[in-house]
Motif scaffolding. Sequence first.
Motif, short mmCIF file in Angstrom:
data_model
loop_
_atom_site.label_atom_id
_atom_site.label_comp_id
_atom_site.label_asym_id
_atom_site.label_seq_id
_atom_site.Cartn_x
_atom_site.Cartn_y
_atom_site.Cartn_z
N ILE A 161 0.68 -1.23 0.04
CA ILE A 161 0.09 -0.15 -0.03
C ILE A 161 0.88 1.32 0.07
CG2 ILE A 161 -1.54 1.36 1.26
CD1 ILE A 161 -2.87 -1.45 2.18
N ARG A 162 1.88 1.29 0.79
CA ARG A 162 2.66 2.42 0.91
C ARG A 162 3.57 2.76 -0.44
NH1 ARG A 162 6.79 1.07 4.47
NH2 ARG A 162 4.98 0.41 5.75
N GLU A 206 1.16 4.21 -2.75
CA GLU A 206 0.90 5.63 -2.46
C GLU A 206 2.12 6.53 -2.84
OE1 GLU A 206 -1.80 5.08 1.54
OE2 GLU A 206 0.31 5.09 1.75
N GLU A 207 3.44 5.94 -2.90
CA GLU A 207 4.51 6.70 -3.14
C GLU A 207 4.75 6.69 -4.46
OE1 GLU A 207 7.54 5.16 -0.60
OE2 GLU A 207 6.70 5.91 1.03
N GLU A 211 -5.56 5.32 -9.11
CA GLU A 211 -6.66 5.33 -8.15
C GLU A 211 -6.04 4.07 -7.26
OE1 GLU A 211 -10.37 5.24 -9.65
OE2 GLU A 211 -10.23 7.20 -10.76
N MET A 212 -6.38 4.22 -6.01
CA MET A 212 -6.18 2.98 -5.11
C MET A 212 -7.25 2.72 -4.01
SD MET A 212 -3.12 2.20 -2.43
CE MET A 212 -3.50 3.52 -1.57
N GLU A 213 -8.00 1.85 -3.91
CA GLU A 213 -9.08 1.69 -3.00
C GLU A 213 -9.10 0.11 -2.30
OE1 GLU A 213 -12.52 2.50 -5.27
OE2 GLU A 213 -12.48 0.41 -5.99
N VAL A 228 -6.03 -1.47 -7.60
CA VAL A 228 -5.37 -0.23 -7.98
C VAL A 228 -5.85 -0.50 -9.55
CG1 VAL A 228 -3.05 0.52 -8.64
CG2 VAL A 228 -3.52 -0.57 -6.54
#
Length: 171
Positions: free
Chosen positions: A35-36, A39-40, A100-102, A111
């Motif tokens: 996840i990190r 996000e990065e 996009e991520m959810e 993703v």
Amino acid sequence: MKRFIFLFIMLLGVLSVGAQSSGETDGKVLFERVIRAVEEGGFVFEAERVKGETGAFHDVNPQRNFISVNGNEGLMQFYTVWKSEHRKLDTKKGEVLNLEMEKDKRGNLVVKLQIKGKVLVVRLEMSIKKDSNRGEVRVKSTNAYPSLTLEGKLLPLSESRISVGLDSEGW
């Protein structure tokens, strides 16, 4: 003697539960790192199997079959499998759009992104299983490029072992 056997059985049970919760913890840590990385904006999906238009899965080398995102740059490299006799290594790079991520109802990571080359836009939807880094990617093109499904694992860019092919041009 009976006490000794009873204590031994109890110890095995405790060790088993400890090993199981350690595995769950490792999976959660791995999932959080994934996840990190998303996000990065620095991650790689290393494919272990590719399903082409024929509907059959083919085992592939994860170091040579991948989708990479590094900031605004996307890189896709995999064997296209149109027919069993037609395989070609394609390496394409382009601009990453609409990342996009959810999480879905089950807690899996989803993703979605697009990679835009000179002419072609490819839509990618990654689904990574909860508490792991394993999942699949559906690759869909807006042009005549074949649709593919990749199975494998998502890793932070720094942990990947990818090997980029020679024809890494934009499309």
